[in-house]
Design a protein around this motif. Structure first.
Motif, short mmCIF file in Angstrom:
data_model
loop_
_atom_site.label_atom_id
_atom_site.label_comp_id
_atom_site.label_asym_id
_atom_site.label_seq_id
_atom_site.Cartn_x
_atom_site.Cartn_y
_atom_site.Cartn_z
N ASN A 46 -0.63 50.77 91.24
CA ASN A 46 -1.29 49.47 91.11
C ASN A 46 -1.48 48.77 92.45
O ASN A 46 -2.21 47.78 92.54
CB ASN A 46 -0.48 48.55 90.20
N PRO A 65 -3.21 39.85 88.85
CA PRO A 65 -3.15 40.09 90.29
C PRO A 65 -1.94 39.39 90.92
O PRO A 65 -1.52 38.31 90.48
CB PRO A 65 -4.46 39.49 90.81
N VAL A 121 -2.97 47.87 95.79
CA VAL A 121 -4.28 47.98 96.43
C VAL A 121 -4.14 47.94 97.95
O VAL A 121 -4.87 48.61 98.68
CB VAL A 121 -5.20 46.84 95.94
N ASN A 180 -12.06 38.64 88.34
CA ASN A 180 -12.01 39.26 87.01
C ASN A 180 -10.77 40.14 86.83
O ASN A 180 -10.83 41.24 86.27
CB ASN A 180 -13.27 40.08 86.75
N GLY A 181 -9.64 39.65 87.34
CA GLY A 181 -8.38 40.36 87.16
C GLY A 181 -8.20 41.58 88.03
O GLY A 181 -7.26 42.35 87.84
N LYS A 182 -9.07 41.76 89.01
CA LYS A 182 -8.98 42.92 89.89
C LYS A 182 -8.93 42.47 91.35
O LYS A 182 -9.37 41.37 91.69
CB LYS A 182 -10.17 43.86 89.67
N VAL A 205 -10.24 38.69 94.93
CA VAL A 205 -9.65 38.70 93.59
C VAL A 205 -10.71 38.17 92.63
O VAL A 205 -11.20 37.04 92.80
CB VAL A 205 -8.38 37.84 93.52
N SER A 224 -1.39 43.79 94.51
CA SER A 224 -1.40 44.72 93.38
C SER A 224 -1.78 43.96 92.12
O SER A 224 -1.78 42.73 92.09
CB SER A 224 -0.02 45.37 93.20
N VAL A 225 -2.12 44.71 91.09
CA VAL A 225 -2.40 44.14 89.78
C VAL A 225 -1.36 44.69 88.82
O VAL A 225 -1.30 45.90 88.59
CB VAL A 225 -3.82 44.48 89.30
N SER A 241 -10.01 43.79 95.23
CA SER A 241 -10.77 44.78 96.00
C SER A 241 -10.68 44.43 97.48
O SER A 241 -10.57 43.26 97.85
CB SER A 241 -12.23 44.82 95.55
N ASN A 296 -2.22 43.61 84.33
CA ASN A 296 -3.51 42.93 84.34
C ASN A 296 -3.48 41.56 85.03
O ASN A 296 -4.42 40.77 84.86
CB ASN A 296 -4.07 42.78 82.92
#
Length: 705
Positions: free
Chosen positions: A641, A592, A643, A699-701, A697, A586-587, A703, A590
């Motif tokens: 949040n 991860p 993922v 840029n702070g995201k 992981v 999760s993030v 996927s 902001n």
């Protein structure tokens, strides 16, 4: 994780020690025997840890069965060649009887990112016996532009369970720089029926049970480690497991403790078995646990770092002076900041012995916070039971309290009644108690409104429900903010002042691409959002619940503050954690966060299910469906949040950090497979039981891939 809801398991079943191999030592030395007696001399094999660019810590335990009370003189050999044709180091060392013949040796002046082989040799009656050959690896040099790959894992329950996950990591044969173990390396109890298996092939017996704490659950009796001998037994047993031995022989480890290395759901030197029926501050027991940890884990916990040679375990400070938070640098791309969640943290915000009726935020307090409108319902009505007109009510409540506390076996029930049955008390708790003893209820319509422990889910005395587990989230979070403000942060000073200052300095000073922060417990909020679930008959259950308030969910104000600091002061920061026996990504604020599942400890879905059924909700009930059968969808709905979520598998995570991304691979096996020993089956059978989830992981995201 928790005791009665899911108190993870411990280890021990003195079975086979790992095989060892003997090697020749030159023309002038006696031949090294290939005898199986090597197993007896080195029953826990070897291990390495603390990899830095120029050093590593090597470990073994060496005991002569004929001279168990004597120190054991050894020779350590280190080479860049598996054949030991050329030695980097050959030195004489001693495994001290005073430390159960466990030995740690710090080897320095090594080359960066280099694979080294090592072995310990023991000479006896003209023969030389050897450990297996261990393999270790130093960290890349500071500034080296190379990717770094490591595995992280936690929670290895031994009783009735097998380490198929470690077996799978060995099958993968990845070129890892290290393994990060996040806590619960051992479990301190010998068979708690609330969460431990009963497979007699994987059980634990203490060699000195008289030094242990006797625990009882119903008709079941078991032990919790207390003496130094007890804690040593835990490590000696688990390190006879062949799969764990092979992983240690293959990779260097960096290890942080969590709770079970000392005591379930602990804080500082405080245990929680008695749920505050009596005081459980156990400083000597804590120090015993730490000494065994320092003896059996290849860690350097000396204040300024040990020099070359055998590490003096006696020089590694014990509680309250312990310090094992530390940081590592792996080339240009990885700064690893290893934090200690357990040693300095305060007690849980809601005490287990908290009186459910006690009002903790009265009407003026709620008004000052601007929260009064949310508490307008008569459900929040309270009285001051010390007012003269309630003298009879107070007497009745005291009698009920004394009866319950006495039945629970609490120390000094009278004193506890004096402490708790007074002042502002919530009618949501008082009136049901009065009804049970035939006393008329008190009208609620004209009473002031306030928040009590009962409004956070606390319904019983000396109970983890509504204190450490299954807490009403919205009221609890408001209470957390209030306590944090009025205590100037002390109520949630999880890291302690010194560690927090160190953490912030290391974080902001790091120039590495990735700043990976190790927390033994998960940063991902786990929320059961049951609002609007009209098929749940009991309206009081249609709320948001925090499942585990022993972890960071129990310190929500501090967590938010810490995450916001990290987000504002570090690029490419990433938390990795364990403890909860499930996989989450999760993030949060902001930042991860990745949570690894357990190596073998009961998966959270099973443990939570047992708890829910124990509370009286059958598998077919709506509550069970949302909270357990559909646990992962419920958690995702409660925390958008998230993922990735898997609450019913064991496994580990392999993480590779590069210049522009971090790639995480969750390797997962169903929780139902943990009772099968796949080491006795073909490799393909275990491989086919595993699934893999890849995440990126960047840029702070986070996927999915």
């Amino acid at each position: 994780m928790s005791q009665k809801l899911h108190r993870r398991t411990i280890l021990q079943s003195i079975v086979a020690a790992a095989a060892t191999t003997a090697f020749g030592c030159g023309d002038d030395a006696p031949p090294v025997s290939a005898s199986d007696r090597s197993r007896a001399y080195f029953p826990q094999s070897v291990a390495s840890g603390e990899p830095r660019p120029d050093s590593v810590v090597l470990w073994t335990r060496a005991v002569d069965p004929e001279h168990t009370g004597d120190d054991t003189a050894l020779t350590l050999e280190v080479s860049e060649e598996e054949s030991f044709g050329t030695l980097v180091l050959q030195t004489e060392v001693v495994a001290r009887a005073a430390h159960d013949h466990a030995l740690k040796v710090k080897v320095t002046n090594l080359k960066p990112r280099t694979t080294y082989y090592y072995r310990f040799l023991y000479a006896h009656d003209g023969e030389r016996f050897s450990t297996v050959v261990g393999r270790t690896r130093t960290a890349p040099a500071v500034g080296d532009d190379v990717p770094v790959k490591f595995a992280f894992a936690s929670c290895q329950d031994y009783v009735g369970r097998y380490f198929n996950t470690w077996n799978r990591l060995l099958q993968l044969d990845e070129e890892l720089d290290f393994v990060m173990f996040l806590g619960d390396y051992v479990y301190e109890t010998t068979g708690d029926p609330a969460f431990q298996s009963t497979n007699s092939l994987r059980g634990v017996r203490f060699s000195e049970p008289e030094g242990a704490l006797v625990q009882r659950t119903g008709i079941f009796e078991y032990y919790a480690a207390a003496s130094l001998s007890n804690y040593r037994d835990l490590y000696k047993l688990i390190r006879t497991d062949p799969m764990l031995q092979r992983v240690h022989e293959r990779y260097p480890f960096i290890v942080m403790w969590d709770d079970h290395e000392f005591s379930d759901d602990c804080w500082g030197a405080h245990a929680t078995y008695e749920d505050e029926k009596r005081t459980e501050e156990q400083n000597e027991r804590r120090r015993h646990a730490e000494q065994a940890f320092f003896e059996f884990i290849p860690i350097d916990a000396t204040p300024t770092g040990a020099p070359q040679g055998a590490i003096d375990v006696g020089s590694e400070p014990r509680f309250p002076d312990t310090r094992i938070y530390r940081d590592f640098e792996f080339g240009k791309h990885l700064k690893l900041i290893v934090t200690d969640y357990r040693t300095y943290r305060p007690d849980h915000l809601i005490a287990e012995d908290a009186y459910p009726g006690t009002v903790v935020m009265d009407a003026p307090t709620l008004a000052a916070l601007g929260a009064a409108p949310a508490f307008a319902s008569e459900q929040f009505a309270y009285i001051n039971v010390d007012e003269p007109q309630y003298a009879q009510v107070k007497g009745a409540l005291r009698q009920v309290y004394l009866q319950l506390a006495t039945q629970a076996g609490a120390d000094d029930p009278q004193g506890k009644a004096d402490m708790w049955v007074k002042g502002n008390l919530a009618l949501a708790y008082v009136n049901p108690v009065l009804a049970q003893i035939g006393v008329a209820s008190i009208p609620t319509d004209k009473q002031p409104r306030g928040m009590a422990y009962v409004h956070m889910g606390k319904v019983g005395l000396f109970d983890i429900r509504g204190s450490r587990y299954v807490v009403v989230k919205d009221t609890f979070d408001l209470y957390s903010q209030y306590r944090y403000a009025t205590s100037k942060g002390a109520s949630e000073n999880v890291l302690g002042a010194a560690q927090e200052a160190w953490f912030k300095e290391r974080l902001t000073a790091a120039q590495n691409t990735w700043k990976i922060i190790v927390s033994s417990v998960s940063l991902t909020p786990l929320i059961w959002d049951l609002r609007g679930k009209t098929d749940i008959p009991d309206a009081t259950l249609r709320q948001r619940f925090t499942f585990n308030a022993d972890g960071w969910d129990g310190f929500p104000t501090k967590r938010k503050e810490l995450l916001q600091y990290v987000a504002a002061n570090a690029q490419n920061a990433l938390f990795i954690s364990g403890d909860i026996h499930a996989s989450y990504a999760s993030v949060e604020e902001n930042v991860p966060a990745l949570t690894t599942p357990a190596i073998s400890s009961g998966v959270v879905k099973d443990l939570a299910g047992t708890a829910v059924m124990g509370a009286g909700y059958a598998e077919g009930s709506a509550l069970y469906r949302y909270a357990i059968a559909e646990l992962d969808p419920t958690l995702k709905a409660g925390n958008p949040n998230i993922v990735f979520s898997n609450s019913e598998a064991h496994g580990f995570v392999v993480l590779e950090v590069r210049a522009g991304e971090a790639l995480a691979a969750f390797h997962l096996i169903a929780g139902s497979e943990v009772n099968k020993d796949y080491s006795q089956r073909g490799e393909s059978e275990l491989r086919n039981r595993f699934t893999r989830q890849d995440l990126r992981v960047q840029n702070g995201k986070i996927s999915t891939l």
